[in-house]
Write a protein that holds these residues in place. Structure first.
Motif, mmCIF file in Angstrom:
data_model
loop_
_atom_site.group_PDB
_atom_site.id
_atom_site.type_symbol
_atom_site.label_atom_id
_atom_site.label_comp_id
_atom_site.label_asym_id
_atom_site.label_seq_id
_atom_site.Cartn_x
_atom_site.Cartn_y
_atom_site.Cartn_z
ATOM 1 N N MET A 238 13.845 6.553 -14.593
ATOM 2 C CA MET A 238 13.136 7.739 -14.099
ATOM 3 C C MET A 238 11.678 7.411 -13.775
ATOM 4 O O MET A 238 11.147 7.813 -12.746
ATOM 5 C CB MET A 238 13.200 8.852 -15.150
ATOM 6 N N VAL A 239 11.038 6.679 -14.695
ATOM 7 C CA VAL A 239 9.640 6.305 -14.483
ATOM 8 C C VAL A 239 9.508 5.393 -13.263
ATOM 9 O O VAL A 239 8.599 5.556 -12.436
ATOM 10 C CB VAL A 239 9.070 5.621 -15.737
ATOM 11 N N ALA A 240 10.423 4.430 -13.145
ATOM 12 C CA ALA A 240 10.384 3.508 -12.012
ATOM 13 C C ALA A 240 10.588 4.253 -10.696
ATOM 14 O O ALA A 240 9.939 3.963 -9.685
ATOM 15 C CB ALA A 240 11.454 2.430 -12.189
ATOM 16 N N LEU A 241 11.478 5.239 -10.709
ATOM 17 C CA LEU A 241 11.738 6.019 -9.497
ATOM 18 C C LEU A 241 10.530 6.864 -9.111
ATOM 19 O O LEU A 241 10.187 6.982 -7.934
ATOM 20 C CB LEU A 241 12.962 6.907 -9.718
ATOM 21 N N GLN A 242 9.889 7.446 -10.126
ATOM 22 C CA GLN A 242 8.687 8.245 -9.853
ATOM 23 C C GLN A 242 7.585 7.380 -9.231
ATOM 24 O O GLN A 242 6.928 7.780 -8.263
ATOM 25 C CB GLN A 242 8.185 8.888 -11.146
ATOM 26 N N ASN A 243 7.394 6.203 -9.804
ATOM 27 C CA ASN A 243 6.365 5.300 -9.271
ATOM 28 C C ASN A 243 6.710 4.847 -7.852
ATOM 29 O O ASN A 243 5.824 4.742 -6.993
ATOM 30 C CB ASN A 243 6.216 4.085 -10.192
ATOM 31 N N LEU A 244 7.997 4.570 -7.623
ATOM 32 C CA LEU A 244 8.409 4.141 -6.287
ATOM 33 C C LEU A 244 8.231 5.265 -5.269
ATOM 34 O O LEU A 244 7.801 5.027 -4.137
ATOM 35 C CB LEU A 244 9.871 3.685 -6.324
ATOM 36 N N SER A 245 8.550 6.476 -5.684
ATOM 37 C CA SER A 245 8.376 7.634 -4.786
ATOM 38 C C SER A 245 6.905 7.822 -4.433
ATOM 39 O O SER A 245 6.558 8.102 -3.269
ATOM 40 C CB SER A 245 8.926 8.902 -5.445
ATOM 41 N N LYS A 246 6.026 7.661 -5.451
ATOM 42 C CA LYS A 246 4.588 7.787 -5.196
ATOM 43 C C LYS A 246 4.115 6.702 -4.242
ATOM 44 O O LYS A 246 3.314 6.963 -3.315
ATOM 45 C CB LYS A 246 3.829 7.694 -6.520
ATOM 46 N N THR A 247 4.611 5.495 -4.431
ATOM 47 C CA THR A 247 4.235 4.392 -3.543
ATOM 48 C C THR A 247 4.701 4.666 -2.116
ATOM 49 O O THR A 247 3.975 4.424 -1.149
ATOM 50 C CB THR A 247 4.839 3.064 -4.037
ATOM 51 N N ASN A 248 5.921 5.181 -1.987
ATOM 52 C CA ASN A 248 6.456 5.494 -0.649
ATOM 53 C C ASN A 248 5.635 6.580 0.034
ATOM 54 O O ASN A 248 5.398 6.528 1.251
ATOM 55 C CB ASN A 248 7.912 5.936 -0.759
ATOM 56 N N MET A 249 5.182 7.578 -0.717
ATOM 57 C CA MET A 249 4.338 8.636 -0.153
ATOM 58 C C MET A 249 2.998 8.070 0.322
ATOM 59 O O MET A 249 2.522 8.398 1.418
ATOM 60 C CB MET A 249 4.106 9.734 -1.194
ATOM 61 N N ASP A 250 2.405 7.203 -0.521
ATOM 62 C CA ASP A 250 1.130 6.586 -0.139
ATOM 63 C C ASP A 250 1.310 5.700 1.097
ATOM 64 O O ASP A 250 0.434 5.662 1.977
ATOM 65 C CB ASP A 250 0.579 5.755 -1.297
ATOM 66 N N LEU A 251 2.439 5.012 1.144
ATOM 67 C CA LEU A 251 2.714 4.130 2.274
ATOM 68 C C LEU A 251 2.897 4.932 3.565
ATOM 69 O O LEU A 251 2.375 4.556 4.619
ATOM 70 C CB LEU A 251 3.963 3.298 1.984
ATOM 71 N N LEU B 36 0.371 -1.782 -0.443
ATOM 72 C CA LEU B 36 1.440 -0.818 -0.733
ATOM 73 C C LEU B 36 2.824 -1.400 -0.427
ATOM 74 O O LEU B 36 3.801 -1.081 -1.126
ATOM 75 C CB LEU B 36 1.207 0.461 0.069
ATOM 76 N N GLN B 37 2.916 -2.208 0.634
ATOM 77 C CA GLN B 37 4.201 -2.830 0.937
ATOM 78 C C GLN B 37 4.643 -3.756 -0.193
ATOM 79 O O GLN B 37 5.819 -3.777 -0.583
ATOM 80 C CB GLN B 37 4.108 -3.596 2.258
ATOM 81 N N THR B 38 3.698 -4.510 -0.747
ATOM 82 C CA THR B 38 4.008 -5.374 -1.901
ATOM 83 C C THR B 38 4.390 -4.528 -3.113
ATOM 84 O O THR B 38 5.363 -4.833 -3.830
ATOM 85 C CB THR B 38 2.791 -6.252 -2.238
ATOM 86 N N GLN C 238 5.656 -1.594 -3.065
ATOM 87 C CA GLN C 238 6.970 -0.982 -2.815
ATOM 88 C C GLN C 238 8.096 -1.946 -3.192
ATOM 89 O O GLN C 238 9.092 -1.568 -3.823
ATOM 90 C CB GLN C 238 7.076 -0.571 -1.346
ATOM 91 N N GLN C 239 7.944 -3.199 -2.778
ATOM 92 C CA GLN C 239 8.959 -4.200 -3.095
ATOM 93 C C GLN C 239 9.097 -4.396 -4.604
ATOM 94 O O GLN C 239 10.214 -4.493 -5.142
ATOM 95 C CB GLN C 239 8.613 -5.531 -2.422
ATOM 96 N N LEU C 240 7.964 -4.441 -5.296
ATOM 97 C CA LEU C 240 8.001 -4.579 -6.749
ATOM 98 C C LEU C 240 8.619 -3.342 -7.400
ATOM 99 O O LEU C 240 9.338 -3.449 -8.412
ATOM 100 C CB LEU C 240 6.591 -4.801 -7.293
ATOM 101 N N GLY C 241 8.345 -2.179 -6.845
ATOM 102 C CA GLY C 241 8.915 -0.939 -7.381
ATOM 103 C C GLY C 241 10.426 -0.914 -7.257
ATOM 104 O O GLY C 241 11.128 -0.437 -8.158
ATOM 105 N N VAL C 242 10.928 -1.414 -6.128
ATOM 106 C CA VAL C 242 12.381 -1.483 -5.932
ATOM 107 C C VAL C 242 12.998 -2.418 -6.978
ATOM 108 O O VAL C 242 14.053 -2.125 -7.573
ATOM 109 C CB VAL C 242 12.713 -1.965 -4.506
ATOM 110 N N GLN C 243 12.347 -3.543 -7.207
ATOM 111 C CA GLN C 243 12.854 -4.484 -8.204
ATOM 112 C C GLN C 243 12.812 -3.879 -9.613
ATOM 113 O O GLN C 243 13.753 -4.048 -10.412
ATOM 114 C CB GLN C 243 12.040 -5.778 -8.171
ATOM 115 N N ALA C 244 11.714 -3.167 -9.917
ATOM 116 C CA ALA C 244 11.595 -2.536 -11.227
ATOM 117 C C ALA C 244 12.689 -1.495 -11.440
ATOM 118 O O ALA C 244 13.268 -1.381 -12.535
ATOM 119 C CB ALA C 244 10.224 -1.891 -11.377
ATOM 120 N N LEU C 245 12.967 -0.725 -10.372
ATOM 121 C CA LEU C 245 14.020 0.283 -10.477
ATOM 122 C C LEU C 245 15.382 -0.370 -10.666
ATOM 123 O O LEU C 245 16.218 0.112 -11.446
ATOM 124 C CB LEU C 245 14.013 1.162 -9.222
#
Length: 274
Positions: free
Chosen positions: A11-24, A248-250, A252-259
């Motif tokens: 859940m935390v990883a998804l929230q962070n990834l969603s925030k990164t995607n919004m910023d991107l 942000l692209q970097t 995002q990639q790390l967020g996907v891996q974390a998720l």
């Protein structure tokens, strides 16, 4: 705690990834539009200020059109006045030559014909000194005005100069001619007075045209300054946004891996039942 029902890490990883995607997405929009504030959602206060300033710039555009129109109308009147001045000088030469008492009647008649031709040309110039339907030298208007500010509350007014024959400036009658040396001498005096009056009229028209030109230049500079102000408020720093995009692209990639890692955690529960 490990649970197949609740994966807090995912859940935390998804929230962070969603925030990164919004910023991107926001950064990509700024790069695409070149604007940091493209709409009221981006920054309502700044957008409102920018819109008000854009309204001023649009108004300045209308002011410049009005000033250009009035300048052209005045310049046509000046050109016509200068042409009339040249004609009056030629007419004075004809009349002065005819005022010579020793001149024979035939020569004086010839001079008079030339004089009348020049006289009629003055009338032709006056009637054709028109720009966009406005004639400042035939007595049809009392003045013209141009917008001076973006809300239309101030104007610049230029008075007309009636240069018609027999008018207040050119006092020579529209039917003026001479048959004797005395008549010609009288006309010479009248033309000299008319030339003095005409010079004053041209000076007033020239001053008016210059004031329009000066204000036009001022409005141009003012409009440019306001546009620069709008840019400072809403334009994006593309160098900064480009660097942010890479980050942000970097991220995002790390967020996907974390998720992905977080989603694999519940599978370790199976090892407990082997």
């Amino acid at each position: 705690m490990l649970s197949v029902n609740t994966n807090a890490a995912a859940m935390v990883a998804l929230q962070n990834l969603s925030k990164t995607n919004m910023d991107l997405a926001e950064t990509q929009t700024r790069i695409n539009t070149g604007l940091r504030v493209a709409g009221a959602k981006d920054d309502g206060g700044v957008f409102a200020i920018a819109q008000r300033m854009r309204s001023q710039v649009a108004g300045f555009g209308v002011v410049k059109q009005s000033l250009d129109l009035s300048t052209s109308t005045t310049d046509v009147a000046i050109a016509a006045g200068e042409a009339i001045s040249d004609l009056l000088i030629e007419m004075k030469e004809k009349a002065l030559a005819a005022s010579d008492a020793s001149l024979d009647a035939q020569s004086r008649t010839a001079l008079n014909e030339d004089f009348k031709s020049l006289r009629d040309q003055v009338t032709t110039i006056v009637s054709n000194a028109e720009f966009n339907g406005t004639n400042m030298i035939d007595g049809s208007v009392t003045s013209i005005s141009a917008l001076a500010n973006s809300d239309g509350t101030n104007t610049i007014r230029i008075s007309d100069e009636n240069l018609s024959l027999g008018g207040g400036v050119v006092t020579l009658a529209a039917t003026a001619s001479f048959a004797t040396a005395g008549d010609a001498s009288t006309i010479v005096t009248t033309i000299e007075t008319s030339l003095d009056n005409l010079n004053q009229s041209l000076a007033r028209l020239g001053t008016g045209s210059k004031s329009l030109e000066v204000h036009n230049n001022f409005v141009t500079k003012l409009s440019d300054a306001v546009e620069q102000g709008i840019g400072a408020l809403v334009d994006a720093d593309l160098a900064k946004e480009s660097a942010k995009l890479q980050s942000l692209q970097t991220k995002q990639q790390l967020g996907v891996q974390a998720l992905s890692i977080a989603n694999q955690a519940p599978s370790t529960i199976l090892s407990f039942f082997r």
